[in-house]
Scaffold this motif. Structure first.
Motif, PDB file in Angstrom:
ATOM      1  N   GLY A  12       0.816  -1.212   0.000  1.00  0.00           N
ATOM      2  CA  GLY A  12       0.000   0.000   0.000  1.00  0.00           C
ATOM      3  C   GLY A  12       0.845   1.256   0.000  1.00  0.00           C
ATOM      4  N   LEU A  13       1.873   1.249   0.815  1.00  0.00           N
ATOM      5  CA  LEU A  13       2.743   2.427   0.905  1.00  0.00           C
ATOM      6  C   LEU A  13       3.473   2.647  -0.410  1.00  0.00           C
ATOM      7  CD1 LEU A  13       3.743   4.631   2.795  1.00  0.00           C
ATOM      8  CD2 LEU A  13       5.631   3.138   3.426  1.00  0.00           C
ATOM      9  N   ASP A  15       2.508   1.682  -3.397  1.00  0.00           N
ATOM     10  CA  ASP A  15       1.526   2.166  -4.372  1.00  0.00           C
ATOM     11  C   ASP A  15       1.254   3.642  -4.182  1.00  0.00           C
ATOM     12  OD1 ASP A  15       1.382  -0.329  -5.344  1.00  0.00           O
ATOM     13  OD2 ASP A  15      -0.656  -0.769  -4.672  1.00  0.00           O
ATOM     14  N   TRP A  16       1.082   4.011  -2.926  1.00  0.00           N
ATOM     15  CA  TRP A  16       0.800   5.413  -2.601  1.00  0.00           C
ATOM     16  C   TRP A  16       1.919   6.311  -3.136  1.00  0.00           C
ATOM     17  CZ3 TRP A  16       3.109   9.314   0.187  1.00  0.00           C
ATOM     18  CH2 TRP A  16       2.281  10.377   0.580  1.00  0.00           C
ATOM     19  N   LEU A  17       3.156   5.877  -2.893  1.00  0.00           N
ATOM     20  CA  LEU A  17       4.308   6.674  -3.305  1.00  0.00           C
ATOM     21  C   LEU A  17       4.408   6.734  -4.825  1.00  0.00           C
ATOM     22  CD1 LEU A  17       6.430   8.162  -1.674  1.00  0.00           C
ATOM     23  CD2 LEU A  17       7.998   6.287  -2.122  1.00  0.00           C
ATOM     24  N   GLN A  19       2.063   6.476  -6.982  1.00  0.00           N
ATOM     25  CA  GLN A  19       0.998   7.318  -7.514  1.00  0.00           C
ATOM     26  C   GLN A  19       1.345   8.802  -7.402  1.00  0.00           C
ATOM     27  OE1 GLN A  19      -0.693   5.698  -9.183  1.00  0.00           O
ATOM     28  NE2 GLN A  19      -2.889   5.976  -9.097  1.00  0.00           N
ATOM     29  N   ARG A  20       1.942   9.185  -6.275  1.00  0.00           N
ATOM     30  CA  ARG A  20       2.265  10.611  -6.051  1.00  0.00           C
ATOM     31  C   ARG A  20       3.459  11.059  -6.875  1.00  0.00           C
ATOM     32  NH1 ARG A  20      -1.809   8.448  -3.281  1.00  0.00           N
ATOM     33  NH2 ARG A  20      -2.935  10.080  -2.166  1.00  0.00           N
ATOM     34  N   HIS A  71       1.415   4.706 -13.039  1.00  0.00           N
ATOM     35  CA  HIS A  71       0.253   5.403 -12.485  1.00  0.00           C
ATOM     36  C   HIS A  71      -1.030   4.671 -12.875  1.00  0.00           C
ATOM     37  CE1 HIS A  71      -1.219   9.287 -10.822  1.00  0.00           C
ATOM     38  NE2 HIS A  71      -2.276   9.082 -11.595  1.00  0.00           N
ATOM     39  N   THR A  78      -6.517  -0.338  -8.161  1.00  0.00           N
ATOM     40  CA  THR A  78      -7.423   0.179  -7.129  1.00  0.00           C
ATOM     41  C   THR A  78      -8.880   0.030  -7.555  1.00  0.00           C
ATOM     42  OG1 THR A  78      -5.715   1.812  -6.689  1.00  0.00           O
ATOM     43  CG2 THR A  78      -7.835   2.176  -5.648  1.00  0.00           C
TER      44      THR A  78
ATOM     45  N   HIS B 110      -5.831  16.079  -4.587  1.00  0.00           N
ATOM     46  CA  HIS B 110      -5.352  14.969  -3.758  1.00  0.00           C
ATOM     47  C   HIS B 110      -3.966  15.241  -3.208  1.00  0.00           C
ATOM     48  CE1 HIS B 110      -7.985  11.624  -3.358  1.00  0.00           C
ATOM     49  NE2 HIS B 110      -8.382  11.705  -4.608  1.00  0.00           N
ATOM     50  N   ASP B 114      -2.596  15.627   0.681  1.00  0.00           N
ATOM     51  CA  ASP B 114      -1.488  14.882   1.286  1.00  0.00           C
ATOM     52  C   ASP B 114      -0.623  15.776   2.168  1.00  0.00           C
ATOM     53  OD1 ASP B 114      -2.221  12.529   0.198  1.00  0.00           O
ATOM     54  OD2 ASP B 114      -0.823  12.599  -1.474  1.00  0.00           O
TER      55      ASP B 114
END
Lengths: 115, 147
Positions: A12-13, A15-17, A19-20, A71, A78, B110, B114
């Motif tokens: 999860g972490l 993926d989060w990174l 994506q950003r 991305h 998701t 978004h 953050d």
């Protein structure tokens, strides 16, 4: 066997990174390309071709496409995990997405280095 | 002895009244009219972000094809330009651009959340409204540029 929910390598972490970071790279590239299109008011083949002949433009575009593919992978993952409940169907859909993204990567390599 | 009133659980609300914990019952408004129930704006902004993202993913082959054609030869560049300037294609391009524009601004919302900009109820609603307004304005500008 009991598995800890944390034993998925902190997916999860990651993926989060992904994506950003990819979002920020794509934002910068998009704004740069938009600025170029605004400055270059009359766009023709010569100018467009010349732009993509530069090595740095190929690299920047490749980086953009790479970010786009990662991305898209996280995004589609998701969406599928949220809405597609049957495992087999979800697996097949994710496989299709994965294979398309890999083929898009090689297609863009061919396109960019064919210039 | 103090006895709890026998009420459905969801109606019990614990509150501090004059230093004492008291149980009060709340008459909650019931609204089952489907014509007046709708998602709050932040939820709509969120689901549209997803939908626009999926649309952009589905259009990737088309975009790669266009990129290839635009770079292969002057003749292909011109034929692509001709193809894209038909009225129907203009609408499709505008739809694609709109999906991109919307996804872009909703994504920035978004990213700002953050770093704790607009992540509270009130500011979140405001940023949802701003996302909508800015996206629509830029979509219209993109349409003006296209036609």
């Amino acid at each position: 066997m009991v598995k800890s929910v944390l034993s998925v390598n902190h997916q999860g972490l990651t993926d989060w990174l992904i994506q950003r970071v990819s979002a920020i790279v794509m934002t910068i590239y998009s704004l740069g390309l938009l600025a170029y299109l605004v400055v270059q008011s009359e766009m023709d083949y010569t100018a467009w071709h010349a732009l993509f002949s530069h090595g740095w433009m190929k690299l920047a575009t490749l980086l953009f496409i790479l970010c786009l593919l990662f991305h898209a992978w996280v995004g589609m993952w998701t969406v599928f995990t949220d809405y597609i409940k049957p495992f087999l169907l979800r697996f097949i859909l994710q496989l299709i997405v994965f294979l398309s993204l890999v083929s898009f990567f090689f297609a863009s390599l061919l396109i960019l280095w064919g210039v | 002895m103090f006895a709890l009133p026998t009420l459905p659980r969801y109606n019990r609300v614990f509150e501090i009244f004059k230093g004492n914990l008291v149980v009060v019952t709340k008459q909650r408004p019931k609204n089952l009219n489907l014509l007046t129930i709708h998602f709050p704006l932040p939820a709509i902004v969120s689901i549209l972000h997803r939908i626009s993202g999926v649309i952009l993913f589905l259009m990737l082959p088309f975009m790669l094809w266009a990129l290839e054609l635009s770079l292969s030869s002057p003749a292909d560049f011109d034929s692509l330009r001709q193809f894209l300037s038909s009225p129907l294609m203009k609408w499709i391009i505008w739809g694609l651009l709109s999906a991109f524009i919307y996804h872009f601004f909703a994504g920035i919302r978004h990213l700002l959340m953050d770093i704790h900009v607009g992540d509270e109820l009130k500011s979140g609603r405001l940023s949802a409204k701003l996302t909508m307004i800015i996206s629509i304005v830029v979509m219209i500008l993109a349409g003006v540029w296209l036609w």
